[in-house]
Design a protein around this motif. Structure first.
Motif, PDB file in Angstrom:
ATOM      1  N   LEU A  21      49.365  44.888  25.221  1.00 60.62           N
ATOM      2  CA  LEU A  21      48.984  43.814  26.126  1.00 60.62           C
ATOM      3  C   LEU A  21      47.588  43.319  25.777  1.00 60.62           C
ATOM      4  N   LEU A  22      47.425  42.003  25.726  1.00 60.05           N
ATOM      5  CA  LEU A  22      46.117  41.430  25.414  1.00 60.05           C
ATOM      6  C   LEU A  22      45.479  40.753  26.620  1.00 60.05           C
ATOM      7  N   ALA A  23      46.227  39.874  27.273  1.00 59.12           N
ATOM      8  CA  ALA A  23      45.627  39.082  28.343  1.00 59.12           C
ATOM      9  C   ALA A  23      46.694  38.619  29.316  1.00 59.12           C
ATOM     10  N   ILE A  24      46.262  38.421  30.551  1.00 58.09           N
ATOM     11  CA  ILE A  24      47.151  37.968  31.621  1.00 58.09           C
ATOM     12  C   ILE A  24      46.452  36.860  32.391  1.00 58.09           C
ATOM     13  N   ILE A  25      47.220  35.878  32.827  1.00 56.01           N
ATOM     14  CA  ILE A  25      46.675  34.816  33.663  1.00 56.01           C
ATOM     15  C   ILE A  25      47.661  34.523  34.787  1.00 56.01           C
ATOM     16  N   ASN A  26      47.137  34.338  35.987  1.00 59.57           N
ATOM     17  CA  ASN A  26      48.027  34.114  37.114  1.00 59.57           C
ATOM     18  C   ASN A  26      48.422  32.637  37.179  1.00 59.57           C
ATOM     19  N   GLU A  27      49.269  32.335  38.149  1.00 57.69           N
ATOM     20  CA  GLU A  27      49.870  31.006  38.230  1.00 57.69           C
ATOM     21  C   GLU A  27      48.827  29.905  38.358  1.00 57.69           C
ATOM     22  N   GLY A  28      47.801  30.144  39.149  1.00 56.10           N
ATOM     23  CA  GLY A  28      46.784  29.121  39.357  1.00 56.10           C
ATOM     24  C   GLY A  28      45.706  29.110  38.283  1.00 56.10           C
ATOM     25  N   GLY A  29      45.703  30.130  37.442  1.00 60.78           N
ATOM     26  CA  GLY A  29      44.701  30.191  36.388  1.00 60.78           C
ATOM     27  C   GLY A  29      43.376  30.785  36.830  1.00 60.78           C
ATOM     28  N   GLY A  30      43.299  31.146  38.087  1.00 62.60           N
ATOM     29  CA  GLY A  30      42.023  31.639  38.582  1.00 62.60           C
ATOM     30  C   GLY A  30      41.797  33.119  38.377  1.00 62.60           C
ATOM     31  N   SER A  31      42.831  33.847  38.066  1.00 59.59           N
ATOM     32  CA  SER A  31      42.721  35.284  37.857  1.00 59.59           C
ATOM     33  C   SER A  31      43.156  35.608  36.438  1.00 59.59           C
ATOM     34  N   LYS A  32      42.285  36.310  35.722  1.00 58.16           N
ATOM     35  CA  LYS A  32      42.571  36.644  34.336  1.00 58.16           C
ATOM     36  C   LYS A  32      42.229  38.106  34.077  1.00 58.16           C
ATOM     37  N   TYR A  33      42.986  38.673  33.160  1.00 57.71           N
ATOM     38  CA  TYR A  33      42.729  40.045  32.739  1.00 57.71           C
ATOM     39  C   TYR A  33      42.716  40.082  31.212  1.00 57.71           C
ATOM     40  N   PHE A  34      41.795  40.870  30.685  1.00 59.29           N
ATOM     41  CA  PHE A  34      41.739  41.043  29.237  1.00 59.29           C
ATOM     42  C   PHE A  34      41.689  42.528  28.919  1.00 59.29           C
ATOM     43  N   SER A  35      42.465  42.931  27.923  1.00 57.85           N
ATOM     44  CA  SER A  35      42.391  44.309  27.472  1.00 57.85           C
ATOM     45  C   SER A  35      41.105  44.507  26.676  1.00 57.85           C
ATOM     46  N   ASN A  36      40.782  45.732  26.390  1.00 55.73           N
ATOM     47  CA  ASN A  36      39.570  45.999  25.612  1.00 55.73           C
ATOM     48  C   ASN A  36      39.658  45.359  24.229  1.00 55.73           C
TER      49      ASN A  36
END
Length: 122
Positions: A48-63
């Motif tokens: 997993l590298l990155a995640i973004i929610n439906e609105g684009g306001g929440s993001k996650y990035f792996s190390n």
């Protein structure tokens, strides 16, 4: 049925940048509210590298992605993006996008693209 198609991969040199796109088509299930980017290098598990929610306001990035990769989405174009900078040889992999649902404690990835190859030469 939701379909995802990745594009933008290719052969680049170390230090270069790439912009991967993931365009969706078809009916989007109501439950789908998250897009993610993954990769699989030869002989390794999917990462997993990155995640973004439906609105684009929440993001996650792996190390692995933090600091060099950026995820974004354009809902009007039904497209999610992964911007990769300062690419390294170890970034060589097949890159996949996925669409799914964020649950209370985990994500369920229901739809996957076919992948796009990124090869970084030294």
């Amino acid at each position: 049925q939701l379909q995802l198609v990745e594009s933008g991969g290719g052969l680049v040199q170390a230090g270069d940048s790439l912009l991967l796109s993931c365009t969706s088509s078809g009916r989007i299930p109501f439950s789908v509210n998250t897009m993610g980017w993954f990769r699989r290098a030869a002989g390794t598990d999917r990462e997993l590298l990155a995640i973004i929610n439906e609105g684009g306001g929440s993001k996650y990035f792996s190390n692995s992605a933090k600091g060099r990769f950026t995820i974004s989405r354009d809902s009007a174009k039904n497209t999610a993006y992964l911007r990769m900078t300062n690419l390294k040889v170890e970034d060589t992999a097949i890159y996949y996008c996925a669409a799914g649902t964020q649950g209370a404690v985990d994500y369920q990835w229901t739809f996957w693209g076919q992948g796009t190859q990124v090869t970084v030469s030294s």
